[in-house]
Scaffold this active site. Structure first.
Site, PDB file in Angstrom:
ATOM      1  N   ARG A 164       2.277  -6.399  -0.110  1.00 22.36           N
ATOM      2  CA  ARG A 164       2.201  -6.793  -1.535  1.00 22.36           C
ATOM      3  C   ARG A 164       3.421  -7.621  -1.931  1.00 22.36           C
ATOM      4  NH1 ARG A 164      -2.025  -4.705  -0.435  1.00 22.36           N
ATOM      5  NH2 ARG A 164      -3.346  -3.460  -1.814  1.00 22.36           N
ATOM      6  N   SER A 250      -4.008  -1.018  -8.392  1.00 22.51           N
ATOM      7  CA  SER A 250      -2.969  -0.032  -8.065  1.00 22.51           C
ATOM      8  C   SER A 250      -1.704  -0.378  -8.852  1.00 22.51           C
ATOM      9  CB  SER A 250      -2.621  -0.086  -6.581  1.00 22.51           C
ATOM     10  OG  SER A 250      -3.740   0.218  -5.796  1.00 22.51           O
ATOM     11  N   GLU A 352       3.729  -2.278  -8.829  1.00 25.57           N
ATOM     12  CA  GLU A 352       3.156  -3.469  -8.200  1.00 25.57           C
ATOM     13  C   GLU A 352       3.049  -4.632  -9.189  1.00 25.57           C
ATOM     14  OE1 GLU A 352      -0.778  -4.572  -6.409  1.00 25.57           O
ATOM     15  OE2 GLU A 352      -0.400  -2.713  -5.342  1.00 25.57           O
TER      16      GLU A 352
HETATM   17  N1  EPU Z   1      -5.473  10.155  -3.355  1.00 24.87           N
HETATM   18  C1  EPU Z   1      -5.418  11.348  -4.023  1.00 24.87           C
HETATM   19  N2  EPU Z   1      -5.508  11.352  -5.383  1.00 24.87           N
HETATM   20  C2  EPU Z   1      -5.650  10.201  -6.087  1.00 24.87           C
HETATM   21  C3  EPU Z   1      -5.684   8.986  -5.407  1.00 24.87           C
HETATM   22  C4  EPU Z   1      -5.593   8.973  -4.022  1.00 24.87           C
HETATM   23  O1  EPU Z   1      -5.296  12.400  -3.422  1.00 24.87           O
HETATM   24  O2  EPU Z   1      -5.718  10.281  -7.319  1.00 24.87           O
HETATM   25  C5  EPU Z   1      -5.435  10.136  -1.895  1.00 24.87           C
HETATM   26  C6  EPU Z   1      -6.803   9.787  -1.324  1.00 24.87           C
HETATM   27  O3  EPU Z   1      -7.615  10.891  -1.181  1.00 24.87           O
HETATM   28  C7  EPU Z   1      -6.452   9.182   0.009  1.00 24.87           C
HETATM   29  C8  EPU Z   1      -5.108   8.527  -0.250  1.00 24.87           C
HETATM   30  O4  EPU Z   1      -4.584   9.120  -1.432  1.00 24.87           O
HETATM   31  O5  EPU Z   1      -6.278  10.183   0.969  1.00 24.87           O
HETATM   32  C9  EPU Z   1      -5.179   7.015  -0.370  1.00 24.87           C
HETATM   33  O6  EPU Z   1      -6.080   6.643  -1.416  1.00 24.87           O
HETATM   34  P1  EPU Z   1      -7.047   5.355  -1.307  1.00 24.87           P
HETATM   35  O7  EPU Z   1      -7.799   5.363  -0.037  1.00 24.87           O
HETATM   36  O8  EPU Z   1      -7.809   5.271  -2.578  1.00 24.87           O
HETATM   37  O9  EPU Z   1      -6.077   4.108  -1.165  1.00 24.87           O
HETATM   38  P2  EPU Z   1      -4.672   3.776  -1.841  1.00 24.87           P
HETATM   39  O10 EPU Z   1      -3.619   3.891  -0.807  1.00 24.87           O
HETATM   40  O11 EPU Z   1      -4.504   4.557  -3.091  1.00 24.87           O
HETATM   41  C10 EPU Z   1      -4.639   1.232  -1.233  1.00 24.87           C
HETATM   42  C11 EPU Z   1      -4.377  -0.080  -1.955  1.00 24.87           C
HETATM   43  C12 EPU Z   1      -5.624  -0.524  -2.701  1.00 24.87           C
HETATM   44  C13 EPU Z   1      -6.747  -0.715  -1.689  1.00 24.87           C
HETATM   45  C14 EPU Z   1      -6.975   0.621  -0.933  1.00 24.87           C
HETATM   46  C15 EPU Z   1      -7.945   0.465   0.208  1.00 24.87           C
HETATM   47  C16 EPU Z   1      -2.004  -0.140  -2.478  1.00 24.87           C
HETATM   48  C17 EPU Z   1      -0.951   0.003  -3.533  1.00 24.87           C
HETATM   49  N3  EPU Z   1      -3.279   0.089  -2.876  1.00 24.87           N
HETATM   50  O12 EPU Z   1      -4.884   2.212  -2.221  1.00 24.87           O
HETATM   51  O13 EPU Z   1      -5.341  -1.792  -3.293  1.00 24.87           O
HETATM   52  O14 EPU Z   1      -7.947  -1.113  -2.327  1.00 24.87           O
HETATM   53  O15 EPU Z   1      -5.726   1.084  -0.345  1.00 24.87           O
HETATM   54  O16 EPU Z   1      -7.374  -0.330   1.211  1.00 24.87           O
HETATM   55  O17 EPU Z   1      -1.692  -0.462  -1.342  1.00 24.87           O
HETATM   56  C18 EPU Z   1      -4.482  -2.756  -5.294  1.00 24.87           C
HETATM   57  O18 EPU Z   1      -3.489  -3.107  -4.655  1.00 24.87           O
HETATM   58  O19 EPU Z   1      -4.598  -3.039  -6.521  1.00 24.87           O
HETATM   59  C19 EPU Z   1      -5.518  -1.964  -4.653  1.00 24.87           C
HETATM   60  C20 EPU Z   1      -6.545  -1.451  -5.328  1.00 24.87           C
END
Ligand code: EPU
Length: 356
Positions: A164, A250, A352
Site C-alpha cells: 500500500r 480498509s 491507509e
Molecule cells: N478479521 C476478524 N474480524 C474482523 C475483520 C477481520 O477477525 O472484523 C479476521 C478475518 O477473519 C481474517 C483476517 O482478520 O482471518 C483477515 O481479514 P480479511 O480476509 O477480511 O482481510 P484483511 O487483511 O482485513 C486485506 C486488505 C483488503 C483486501 C483483503 C483481501 C489491507 C489493509 N486490506 O484485508 O484490501 O481486500 O485483504 O485480500 O491489506 C483495502 O485495502 O481497502 C482492502 C479492502
C-alpha cells in the site's frame, strides 16, 4: 479551461464527507493540465490531485487547487512475446477497467475486481487484494511534473512500490529515507498507466475465501471470469458498497512485525490471526486486532466501525442531506481505535487513507 469555485466534494469522496473545494479544475487531458500550469495564478497555488476519492478523509474545505483527474481511454497498446500491454487513462474507473480487460480476453487483473477508485490512483497506494498487487501486473506510467509541465515515464522500480505504498505517497524532503530523494507526493499527476498481463495466464487461488468458493461451486479449475465473479461476491458479502454506505476500504494497514514481537502478541492473546511472510517477518490481521478490542459496530458520532469487517470505518449518516459523519469524527474514532490496540497489543496501527 473551466475554473470552478466552492465545489461540493461530497459526490467525489467515497466516505461521502461534506466539504468543498475552494477551487477545482477538471483534467481530462494533458492539455488541460498544461493550461493550469500556464496560468500564473493557478500555477502558484498548492495542488491536490483527486482521483476517485476512495482513499481520502476530508477534515474540512480543501484550500489547495483540486485537480480532478478525468482522463479517459483504454486500449491494447502492444503485444510482446510474453505479455499483452494495456494502457488506461488515469480517470478511468478501476473496476470498469478490470471488467473491460476480461471482456477483451486479457485476464490477470481479476483478483483486484471491485476495488473502488480510479486507474490513476491505483499505483499511488499499490492497490491489492486476494494475493495480487498492482505491482505484479504493472508495466509503467506517464505522469506530468506539476512544477515544470514535463511528462515523464516511470517503471515499477522507479515507483518504489511497497505494501500500500509508492513514491507518490512520500514527500521529497520527508518520509522514509529510502524515498527521500524520489518523493513525488503533490509533485506529479499520473496521466496514464500501462499494465503487463501475461499471455500464459495462471490463476491466483491461495486465499481461504476463494478456496471456500471452489468447494461450494465444485469448480477445481476456474477461469478468470469465474474468479472475477467470486471476488465480487466475496467483497460484496463483507465490504460495504461505497455507493450505499460511505467508506474508504480498509482504514488501517495490516502491520508487519518480527517473530519476537509476534510471540509477545501471541502471549497477550493466542488467537491472534497472523501469517508468516517469506522474509521471516509476520503479518498481523489489523481487522482481527480491532475486532478483539471490541470495536466492531461501535461509533463516534456518525462515524462507525463496520459490522462485518472491523478494518473498515463507515459513514453512518445520510450523506445526501448533509447529515453524515465529519472527517473529525472519523479521525477521532480512528485515534481511539489506535489507542486501544496499542494499549492491548503494544502496536500502533497505521492509517491507509490520506487525511486532508
Ligand atoms: N478479521 C476478524 N474480524 C474482523 C475483520 C477481520 O477477525 O472484523 C479476521 C478475518 O477473519 C481474517 C483476517 O482478520 O482471518 C483477515 O481479514 P480479511 O480476509 O477480511 O482481510 P484483511 O487483511 O482485513 C486485506 C486488505 C483488503 C483486501 C483483503 C483481501 C489491507 C489493509 N486490506 O484485508 O484490501 O481486500 O485483504 O485480500 O491489506 C483495502 O485495502 O481497502 C482492502 C479492502
Amino acid at each position: 479551461m473551466l475554473v470552478e469555485k466552492n465545489v461540493p466534494l461530497q459526490p467525489y469522496n467515497s466516505f461521502h464527507i461534506v466539504a468543498k473545494a475552494q477551487t477545482l479544475v477538471r483534467i481530462a487531458s494533458e492539455q488541460d493540465l498544461l493550461c493550469v500550469l500556464a496560468d500564473p495564478e493557478l500555477a502558484a497555488l498548492p495542488k491536490f490531485v483527486l482521483g476517485g476519492g476512495s482513499n481520502i478523509v476530508l477534515t474540512g474545505d480543501v484550500k489547495p487547487l483540486v485537480l480532478k483527474v478525468e482522463i479517459p481511454g483504454k486500449r491494447l497498446l502492444q503485444e510482446t512475446e510474453r505479455h499483452f500491454i494495456l494502457e488506461a487513462g488515469a480517470g478511468e474507473n478501476w473496476h470498469e477497467f478490470v471488467a473491460w480487460t476480461l471482456e477483451q480476453g486479457y485476464p490477470g487483473l481479476e483478483n483486484m475486481a471491485l476495488i473502488p477508485g480510479t486507474v490513476g490512483a491505483s499505483p499511488v497506494q499499490n492497490v491489492g487484494a486476494y494475493g495480487v498487487e498492482l505491482q505484479d501486473r504493472f508495466d509503467s506510467l506517464d505522469a506530468m511534473d506539476l512544477e515544470t509541465g514535463v511528462i515523464f515515464t516511470l517503471n515499477a522500480a522507479q515507483c518504489a512500490f511497497g505494501y500500500r505504498d509508492s513514491v507518490f505517497k512520500h514527500a521529497s524532503n520527508g518520509g522514509s529515507p529510502a524515498h527521500q530523494a524520489l518523493g513525488l507526493k503533490d509533485r506529479a499527476l499520473i496521466l496514464r498507466v500501462r499494465f503487463a498481463l501475461p499471455k500464459v495466464w495462471k490463476p491466483v487461488l491461495g486465499y481461504a475465501d476463494i478456496e471456500k468458493k471452489m468447494v461450494a461451486d465444485g469448480v477445481s479449475k476456474p477461469d478468470a471470469r469465474q474468479i472475477f465473479d467470486w471476488i465480487c461476491a466475496i467483497r460484496r458479502a463483507k465490504l460495504p458498497d461505497p455507493a450505499v454506505i460511505g467508506n474508504a476500504g480498509s482504514f488501517f494497514k495490516n502491520p508487519t512485525v518480527s517473530r519476537e514481537q509476534c510471540a509477545d502478541i501471541i502471549a497477550r492473546d493466542p488467537k491472534v490471526v497472523h501469517y508468516l511472510l517469506a522474509d521471516g517477518s509476520v503479518k498481523l490481521a489489523a481487522g482481527w486486532l480491532i475486532d478483539s478490542c471490541g470495536w466492531r459496530g461501535k461509533s463516534v458520532g456518525q462515524a462507525g466501525v463496520y459490522e462485518k469487517q472491523a478494518l473498515v470505518l463507515v459513514n453512518r449518516g445520510k450523506g445526501s442531506n448533509g447529515l453524515g459523519a465529519t472527517g473529525g469524527e472519523v479521525m477521532t474514532l480512528a485515534k481511539a481505535i489506535q489507542t486501544s490496540v496499542y494499549e492491548r497489543f503494544g502496536l500502533m496501527l497505521e492509517p491507509e487513507p490520506v487525511t486532508i
